[in-house]
Design a protein around this motif. Structure first.
Motif, PDB file in Angstrom:
ATOM      1  N   UNK A   1       0.681  -1.345   0.212  1.00 15.02           N
ATOM      2  CA  UNK A   1      -0.311  -0.151  -0.245  1.00 15.02           C
ATOM      3  C   UNK A   1       0.754   1.339   0.026  1.00 15.02           C
ATOM      4  N   UNK A   2       1.008   2.178   0.136  1.00 14.21           N
ATOM      5  CA  UNK A   2       1.711   3.362  -1.182  1.00 14.21           C
ATOM      6  C   UNK A   2       0.565   4.496  -0.940  1.00 14.21           C
ATOM      7  N   UNK A   3       1.323   5.299   0.374  1.00  6.33           N
ATOM      8  CA  UNK A   3       0.354   6.418   0.238  1.00  6.33           C
ATOM      9  C   UNK A   3       1.152   7.795   0.207  1.00  6.33           C
ATOM     10  N   UNK A   4       0.461   8.527  -0.997  1.00  2.15           N
ATOM     11  CA  UNK A   4       1.508   9.516  -1.335  1.00  2.15           C
ATOM     12  C   UNK A   4       0.785  11.121  -0.875  1.00  2.15           C
ATOM     13  N   UNK A   5       2.138  12.064  -0.244  1.00  6.06           N
ATOM     14  CA  UNK A   5       1.145  13.532   0.836  1.00  6.06           C
ATOM     15  C   UNK A   5       1.958  14.024  -0.076  1.00  6.06           C
ATOM     16  N   UNK A   6       1.274  15.045  -0.658  1.00  2.88           N
ATOM     17  CA  UNK A   6       2.319  16.031  -1.011  1.00  2.88           C
ATOM     18  C   UNK A   6       2.234  17.259  -0.382  1.00  2.88           C
ATOM     19  N   UNK A   7       3.305  18.307  -0.379  1.00  2.38           N
ATOM     20  CA  UNK A   7       2.769  19.455   0.157  1.00  2.38           C
ATOM     21  C   UNK A   7       3.589  20.388  -0.408  1.00  2.38           C
ATOM     22  N   UNK A   8       3.628  21.943   0.186  1.00  2.92           N
ATOM     23  CA  UNK A   8       3.730  22.550  -0.824  1.00  2.92           C
ATOM     24  C   UNK A   8       4.920  23.288   0.112  1.00  2.92           C
ATOM     25  N   UNK A   9       6.377  23.694  -0.480  1.00  4.13           N
ATOM     26  CA  UNK A   9       7.385  24.075   0.486  1.00  4.13           C
ATOM     27  C   UNK A   9       7.355  24.715   1.524  1.00  4.13           C
ATOM     28  N   UNK A  10       6.354  25.752   1.453  1.00  6.22           N
ATOM     29  CA  UNK A  10       6.411  26.380   2.768  1.00  6.22           C
ATOM     30  C   UNK A  10       5.782  25.750   4.657  1.00  6.22           C
ATOM     31  N   UNK A  11       5.091  24.341   3.559  1.00  7.67           N
ATOM     32  CA  UNK A  11       4.974  23.671   4.773  1.00  7.67           C
ATOM     33  C   UNK A  11       5.957  21.866   5.105  1.00  7.67           C
ATOM     34  N   UNK A  12       6.817  22.851   4.663  1.00  9.27           N
ATOM     35  CA  UNK A  12       7.609  21.355   4.701  1.00  9.27           C
ATOM     36  C   UNK A  12       8.158  20.909   6.282  1.00  9.27           C
ATOM     37  N   UNK A  13       8.338  21.842   6.726  1.00  9.57           N
ATOM     38  CA  UNK A  13       9.152  21.765   7.972  1.00  9.57           C
ATOM     39  C   UNK A  13       7.720  21.390   8.992  1.00  9.57           C
ATOM     40  N   UNK A  14       6.511  21.846   8.747  1.00 11.90           N
ATOM     41  CA  UNK A  14       5.137  21.184   9.646  1.00 11.90           C
ATOM     42  C   UNK A  14       4.610  19.736   9.350  1.00 11.90           C
ATOM     43  N   UNK A  15       4.942  19.438   7.589  1.00 10.83           N
ATOM     44  CA  UNK A  15       4.976  18.472   7.735  1.00 10.83           C
ATOM     45  C   UNK A  15       5.408  16.991   7.923  1.00 10.83           C
ATOM     46  N   UNK A  16       6.957  17.119   8.349  1.00 17.45           N
ATOM     47  CA  UNK A  16       8.247  16.536   9.167  1.00 17.45           C
ATOM     48  C   UNK A  16       8.076  16.341  10.228  1.00 17.45           C
ATOM     49  N   UNK A  17       7.760  17.657  11.181  1.00 17.92           N
ATOM     50  CA  UNK A  17       7.032  17.239  12.638  1.00 17.92           C
ATOM     51  C   UNK A  17       6.445  16.199  13.134  1.00 17.92           C
ATOM     52  N   UNK A  18       5.087  16.837  11.865  1.00 19.53           N
ATOM     53  CA  UNK A  18       3.793  15.770  11.901  1.00 19.53           C
ATOM     54  C   UNK A  18       3.945  14.401  11.624  1.00 19.53           C
ATOM     55  N   UNK A  19       5.098  14.119  10.497  1.00 20.12           N
ATOM     56  CA  UNK A  19       5.596  12.652  10.159  1.00 20.12           C
ATOM     57  C   UNK A  19       6.048  12.193  11.515  1.00 20.12           C
ATOM     58  N   UNK A  20       7.064  12.881  11.947  1.00 24.87           N
ATOM     59  CA  UNK A  20       7.813  12.239  13.053  1.00 24.87           C
ATOM     60  C   UNK A  20       6.688  11.756  14.287  1.00 24.87           C
ATOM     61  N   UNK A  21       5.782  12.849  14.672  1.00 29.29           N
ATOM     62  CA  UNK A  21       4.913  12.386  15.753  1.00 29.29           C
ATOM     63  C   UNK A  21       4.333  11.396  15.651  1.00 29.29           C
ATOM     64  N   UNK A  22       3.767  10.856  14.097  1.00 25.77           N
ATOM     65  CA  UNK A  22       2.801  10.044  14.330  1.00 25.77           C
ATOM     66  C   UNK A  22       3.857   8.531  14.113  1.00 25.77           C
ATOM     67  N   UNK A  23       5.406   8.810  13.521  1.00 24.53           N
ATOM     68  CA  UNK A  23       6.084   7.590  14.146  1.00 24.53           C
ATOM     69  C   UNK A  23       6.030   6.893  15.704  1.00 24.53           C
ATOM     70  N   UNK A  24       6.400   8.608  16.457  1.00 24.41           N
ATOM     71  CA  UNK A  24       6.393   8.165  18.266  1.00 24.41           C
ATOM     72  C   UNK A  24       5.221   7.862  18.610  1.00 24.41           C
TER      73      UNK A  24
END
Length: 250
Positions: free
Chosen positions: A143-166
């Protein structure tokens, strides 16, 4: 002005190379967008090409994946951008003569578009407590999930990904996943979540069980990603060992 533009492009490329070398594994991906009506013919040619690669002991390797919308992906690990200058097919093409060109001409009849780009395996964001092998025996469904984001939201998306992993880690989830992100050659920014299973039923069963493990509050954490992405795409597919290749070990 031309000199300035050239210098700027070089600086950007060197910066990107530095970032990638400090980070994770890189993969060169060749993607064929096969016409549905030509899938059987395409598979026939792909198997012939693999057989020829074995015969000539081609000195490269690739993993192959196919998605439910008839895209085929040939995934080759690379160390750096210098690997893109290598010509692993040169000796094979010379030995095969006209037959080599004929195979690629037959490939061209099967798709309307194809191309090559780089993706990066982000180990920091992946949740693989038992190790991060690219291929797991008996776990070829994806299963592949592609999550696209604009450059201005790059930092927020990465922080969210870290929260999901935790969240997965704190709950002891056994529904593991790998994270890949766009690299050189991609016009859009995205993270791709790759989840392995034995088959579609096994994947759905694991996903349902994982909902119970994570609990009803999981959406509060998921929303730390979802509210910053511009769109999301979901695909299913499978790894294709029969279309993958590695040279003989000496």
């Amino acid at each position: 002005m031309k000199t300035i533009k050239t210098t700027l492009a070089l600086v950007l490329l060197l910066s990107l190379t530095c970032q990638l070398s400090q980070a994770q594994k890189m993969f060169m991906v060749h993607q064929d967008n096969v016409r549905p009506s030509m899938v059987m013919e395409y598979e026939k040619i792909a198997k012939e090409f693999n057989a020829a690669s074995v015969e000539h002991n081609l000195q490269t390797q690739w993993f192959t994946a196919a998605s439910n919308d008839f895209r085929y992906f040939y995934i080759t690990p690379i160390e750096n951008f210098a690997d893109l200058d290598k010509r692993p097919f040169a000796d094979m093409a010379k030995a095969m003569g006209d037959k080599f060109g004929e195979m690629f001409n037959n490939f061209d009849k099967c798709y309307d578009s194809h191309g090559t780009y780089i993706v990066v395996h982000d180990e920091e964001l992946s949740y693989m407590p038992e190790g991060s092998k690219e291929a797991q025996e008996g776990q070829n469904y994806r299963k592949w999930f592609f999550m696209y984001y604009t450059p201005e939201n790059g930092k927020k998306v990465k922080e969210g990904m870290k929260a999901v992993k935790e969240l997965f880690k704190s709950k002891g989830s056994t529904n593991y996943y790998r994270i890949y992100r766009n690299g050189f050659g991609s016009m859009e920014n995205y993270y791709m979540v790759s989840i392995s299973a034995k088959d579609e039923i096994d994947g759905a069963t694991k996903a349902k069980a994982n909902e119970e493990v994570l609990g009803p509050d999981r959406w509060e954490t998921f929303n730390k990603v979802l509210k910053y992405i511009s769109r999301m795409e979901e695909y299913s597919g499978e790894m294709r060992p029969d279309l993958s290749y590695a040279p003989k070990k000496e």
